[in-house]
Design a protein around this motif. Structure first.
Motif, mmCIF file in Angstrom:
data_model
loop_
_atom_site.group_PDB
_atom_site.id
_atom_site.type_symbol
_atom_site.label_atom_id
_atom_site.label_comp_id
_atom_site.label_asym_id
_atom_site.label_seq_id
_atom_site.Cartn_x
_atom_site.Cartn_y
_atom_site.Cartn_z
ATOM 1 N N SER A 241 0.828 -1.203 0.000
ATOM 2 C CA SER A 241 0.000 0.000 0.000
ATOM 3 C C SER A 241 0.863 1.253 0.000
ATOM 4 N N MET A 242 0.485 2.213 -0.822
ATOM 5 C CA MET A 242 1.200 3.491 -0.850
ATOM 6 C C MET A 242 0.867 4.355 0.354
ATOM 7 N N PHE A 243 -0.016 3.861 1.240
ATOM 8 C CA PHE A 243 -0.275 4.559 2.494
ATOM 9 C C PHE A 243 0.783 4.215 3.548
ATOM 10 N N LEU A 244 1.624 3.210 3.284
ATOM 11 C CA LEU A 244 2.584 2.732 4.287
ATOM 12 C C LEU A 244 3.915 3.492 4.348
ATOM 13 N N PRO A 245 4.421 4.085 3.260
ATOM 14 C CA PRO A 245 5.715 4.772 3.366
ATOM 15 C C PRO A 245 5.782 5.822 4.468
ATOM 16 N N ALA A 246 4.700 6.579 4.670
ATOM 17 C CA ALA A 246 4.718 7.628 5.699
ATOM 18 C C ALA A 246 4.933 7.054 7.100
ATOM 19 N N PRO A 247 4.115 6.074 7.559
ATOM 20 C CA PRO A 247 4.358 5.551 8.907
ATOM 21 C C PRO A 247 5.669 4.774 9.022
ATOM 22 N N ILE A 248 6.101 4.108 7.946
ATOM 23 C CA ILE A 248 7.373 3.381 8.001
ATOM 24 C C ILE A 248 8.532 4.358 8.172
ATOM 25 N N LEU A 249 8.546 5.421 7.370
ATOM 26 C CA LEU A 249 9.605 6.421 7.493
ATOM 27 C C LEU A 249 9.539 7.116 8.843
ATOM 28 N N SER A 250 8.336 7.376 9.327
ATOM 29 C CA SER A 250 8.174 8.012 10.636
ATOM 30 C C SER A 250 8.680 7.101 11.760
ATOM 31 N N THR A 251 8.480 5.799 11.610
ATOM 32 C CA THR A 251 8.994 4.855 12.603
ATOM 33 C C THR A 251 10.520 4.894 12.634
ATOM 34 N N ILE A 252 11.129 4.917 11.461
ATOM 35 C CA ILE A 252 12.601 4.996 11.387
ATOM 36 C C ILE A 252 13.097 6.291 12.023
ATOM 37 N N LEU A 253 12.431 7.395 11.708
ATOM 38 C CA LEU A 253 12.826 8.687 12.283
ATOM 39 C C LEU A 253 12.626 8.709 13.792
#
Length: 270
Positions: A241-253
């Protein structure tokens, strides 16, 4: 380039141009994008464009106004000018980037690319004028990606809410009604998260002691607003899902922000 007022004035002028272009391009493409989506049977996307293009138009034009004040600041050799130039550029990046998505999805031209490019030139230039640590520039650039992606995750629920809504006369309690409710709840959660990432960028480049907690807030909002919608969408479309990059990147940050070296890098006593 540190404290280069002539360069700063030129970049601020580009910001004014980008603000004017935001007004022109969004007004010029507004109805075309709306009607193209509607003609394709994507009525919910059409309604979403009605709302989001207007919001981004207001923001882009306001960024142009801020750039005018920044131009005055550089001409008067004011020390605050580069920071507020960064604020204007951060807004322009969003105002220029997102409108390209629904336009490209409809096979239409994406003229706001020029707003995005001018905003990017202005953003990096202002940070160089402000002599911001290059590691901080890298970190805030990554946070900028999270800022844009989290904003996009706040746009998606507007469409999803409309397409899953049940009219009162046809209402039946089932699992879909939960997701309809979740979409409306997560919409502003994501936009608050996007705003949090923008504020984190401003705080980090000024090395404010409250930059880290603001970043933690932004990451948490993006995670809460993005993961449920993204994971659910994986099962809807049977792919990533293209909705996932935001929370994944936010988790890394979020993990990076919790590291002592990161906190030392971006904070100092106010």
């Amino acid at each position: 380039m540190k404290n280069n007022n002539a360069l700063g004035a030129f970049l601020a002028f580009l910001g004014i141009v980008a603000g004017i272009l935001s007004l022109y391009f969004l007004a010029d493409t507004y109805n075309t994008v709306i009607h193209t989506h509607f003609a394709a049977g994507q009525w919910e996307e059409s309604n979403t464009v009605r709302i989001v293009y207007a919001v981004l138009g207001w923001l882009g034009i306001a960024a142009g106004g801020i750039s005018a004040a920044v131009l005055w600041g550089f001409l008067r050799k004011q020390s605050w000018a580069w920071f507020w130039g960064t604020v204007a550029a951060t807004i322009l990046l969003l105002a220029g980037f997102f409108p390209m998505i629904p336009a490209a999805d409809s096979g239409l031209p994406t003229p706001t690319l020029w707003v995005f490019l001018l905003g990017a030139i202005m953003w990096f230039g202002m940070l160089l004028i402000g002599d911001v640590n290059k590691k901080v520039i890298g970190l805030t650039f990554t946070a900028g990606l999270a800022y844009v992606l989290t904003f996009i995750d706040g746009v998606a629920p507007i469409s999803k809410f409309q397409s899953t809504f049940q009219a009162p006369e046809t209402f039946v309690q089932n699992s879909d009604t939960f997701w309809n409710g979740l979409y409306i709840m997560s919409q502003q959660v994501n936009w608050w998260g996007a705003a949090g990432w923008a504020i984190f960028i401003f705080a980090a480049i000024k090395q404010k002691s409250w930059a880290v907690p603001v970043g933690i807030f932004a990451a948490t909002m993006s995670i809460i607003g993005g993961y449920p919608m993204g994971i659910h969408n994986v099962f809807e479309v049977n792919r990533f899902s293209m909705f996932l990059p935001a929370p994944i990147l936010s988790t890394i940050l979020l993990v990076i922000l919790c590291l002592p070296n990161t906190q030392k890098l971006i904070t100092k006593q106010d």
